[in-house]
Design a protein around this motif. Structure first.
Motif, short mmCIF file in Angstrom:
data_model
loop_
_atom_site.label_atom_id
_atom_site.label_comp_id
_atom_site.label_asym_id
_atom_site.label_seq_id
_atom_site.Cartn_x
_atom_site.Cartn_y
_atom_site.Cartn_z
N ALA A 119 0.61 -1.57 -0.17
CA ALA A 119 -0.05 -0.34 0.56
C ALA A 119 0.65 1.46 0.23
CB ALA A 119 -0.63 -0.48 1.27
N THR A 121 0.41 5.54 1.10
CA THR A 121 -0.19 6.45 1.81
C THR A 121 0.76 7.70 1.88
OG1 THR A 121 -0.82 5.33 2.84
CG2 THR A 121 -1.32 7.39 3.73
N ARG A 123 0.52 11.34 3.28
CA ARG A 123 0.13 11.82 5.15
C ARG A 123 0.75 13.42 4.62
NH1 ARG A 123 1.97 9.22 10.03
NH2 ARG A 123 3.99 10.21 9.17
N THR A 160 3.72 0.57 2.46
CA THR A 160 3.67 -0.07 3.26
C THR A 160 4.19 -1.66 2.38
OG1 THR A 160 1.60 0.27 4.23
CG2 THR A 160 2.51 -2.02 4.11
N SER A 190 9.02 5.28 5.45
CA SER A 190 8.28 6.80 5.83
C SER A 190 9.52 7.38 4.77
CB SER A 190 8.13 6.77 6.86
OG SER A 190 7.79 8.45 7.37
N TYR A 206 1.60 12.18 -5.90
CA TYR A 206 0.20 11.27 -5.58
C TYR A 206 -0.54 11.02 -6.73
CZ TYR A 206 -4.57 9.79 -4.26
OH TYR A 206 -5.55 9.24 -3.69
N GLU A 210 -0.43 7.26 -8.66
CA GLU A 210 -2.47 7.16 -8.67
C GLU A 210 -2.63 6.17 -9.91
OE1 GLU A 210 -7.31 9.00 -8.09
OE2 GLU A 210 -5.15 10.16 -9.40
N LEU A 220 -3.78 2.71 -2.95
CA LEU A 220 -3.59 4.73 -2.64
C LEU A 220 -5.05 5.37 -1.97
CD1 LEU A 220 -1.62 6.49 -3.35
CD2 LEU A 220 -2.49 6.77 -5.20
N THR A 221 -3.85 5.72 -0.53
CA THR A 221 -4.71 6.74 0.18
C THR A 221 -4.06 8.62 -0.40
OG1 THR A 221 -5.56 5.14 1.47
CG2 THR A 221 -5.83 7.29 2.56
N TYR A 222 -5.01 8.82 0.20
CA TYR A 222 -4.00 10.64 0.64
C TYR A 222 -4.69 10.64 2.13
CZ TYR A 222 -3.02 15.14 0.36
OH TYR A 222 -2.02 16.68 -0.03
N ASP A 223 -3.91 10.86 2.98
CA ASP A 223 -4.39 10.69 4.45
C ASP A 223 -4.55 12.28 4.93
OD1 ASP A 223 -4.91 10.71 7.32
OD2 ASP A 223 -3.12 8.94 7.22
N ARG A 228 -9.54 14.05 9.14
CA ARG A 228 -9.08 13.13 10.54
C ARG A 228 -9.83 14.16 11.86
NH1 ARG A 228 -4.33 12.19 11.10
NH2 ARG A 228 -3.23 12.66 8.93
#
Length: 229
Positions: A119, A121, A123, A160, A190, A206, A210, A220-223, A228
Motif C-alpha cells: 500500500a 499513503t 500523509r 507499506t 517513511s 500523488y 495514482e 493508494l490513500t491521501y491521508d 481526521r
C-alpha cells in the motif's frame, strides 16, 4: 540502499521524478544555523543569570538554569532531526521520489519494486497558522517558517511493504534503515517528502502514483489531517 552506495542504480529514464533543487539544501542549512544561534544566545543569557541568582541565595535561579539548558539542547536535537530528514529524503541523482510502471524510488532508501508494495499513503499533516497581530502569533508564524525551511516535514509518503519484501530490510543500515517503522506488525517505509519539496510536487507525486497503483492493484490513500479532525 543509501545515497552513498556507489553501485546504486540511476533513475530510470522513463520515470516521473521529483528532485530537490540545489538551493533548497543551502536554505535548510541557513535555517538550522539560525535555530542553533538563537538557542546559543538564549543559553548564554539564562545560564549566567541563573548562576548569579543562585549565588545571591535565591532558589529561582535554578529555573533560569533549566531554561538555559533547554535553550541549548532543544535546538541541537531539533536540527539533528531536520538534518536526518534531509539525508533520508535525498537519494541518487538528488531524487526525492520517482515512479514508473516497475518501481518507486524513495529517497535514500532507493528502489522499491511494485511487487514489494502492499500500500502507499500520502500523509498530509500541514497546519495553518493564524496571525492576530500579537507577538505570540507573529512568533508562531516565523517559527513555522523556520521549521519548514530547516527540514521539518508535514508531508510524508508511507510505503507499506509486503511481508516477503520486508525480510531483506534487516541488512540495511544508516539513513535507509531509519526510514523503516513497524506499524501494527507491518514494515512501513517513511519518506519525509515535505522536508525538501513543497505542496505542489507532493500533489503531483500523488497523481503520478495514482495511475500506476491502480493498474497494479495497490491501494493508494491521501491521508489529509483535516479529514481526521
Amino acid at each position: 540502499m543509501s545515497t552513498g552506495d556507489l553501485g546504486a542504480p540511476q533513475t530510470p529514464p522513463n520515470a516521473v521524478a521529483f528532485r530537490v533543487p540545489a538551493e533548497r539544501l543551502a536554505v535548510a542549512r541557513r535555517a538550522q544555523a539560525t535555530i542553533l544561534a538563537l538557542g546559543a544566545v538564549l543559553g548564554v543569557l539564562f545560564l549566567p543569570f541563573g548562576v548569579w541568582i543562585i549565588t545571591a541565595g535565591e532558589g529561582a535561579g535554578y529555573l533560569f538554569l533549566a531554561l538555559g539548558a533547554v535553550a541549548l539542547i532543544a535546538p541541537a536535537v531539533t536540527t539533528s532531526r531536520w538534518r536526518r530528514n534531509l539525508r533520508q529524503a535525498v537519494g541518487v541523482d538528488a531524487v526525492v521520489f520517482a515512479v514508473d510502471r516497475d518501481r518507486l524510488m524513495v529517497g535514500a532508501y532507493g528502489e522499491v519494486p511494485w511487487s514489494s508494495i502492499a500500500a502507499v499513503t500520502f500523509r498530509d499533516e500541514r497546519t495553518s497558522v493564524r496571525t492576530s497581530g500579537t507577538a505570540a502569533s507573529v512568533g508562531t508564524m516565523y517559527g513555522k517558517k523556520i521549521r519548514d525551511r530547516g527540514g521539518a516535514s508535514e508531508m510524508d509518503v508511507l510505503v507499506t511493504l509486503v511481508p516477503a519484501a520486508a525480510s531483506h530490510t534487516a541488512t540495511l543500515a544508516g539513513d535507509a534503515r531509519a526510514m523503516l517503522r513497524d506499524v501494527d506488525g507491518s514494515e512501513v517505509l517513511s519518506l519525509p517528502f515535505g522536508a525538501v519539496l513543497p505542496v505542489e510536487p507532493f500533489h503531483d507525486a500523488y497523481r503520478a502514483v495514482e495511475a500506476v497503483a491502480m493498474s497494479r492493484g495497490v491501494p493508494l490513500t491521501y491521508d489529509d489531517k483535516k479529514e481526521r479532525l
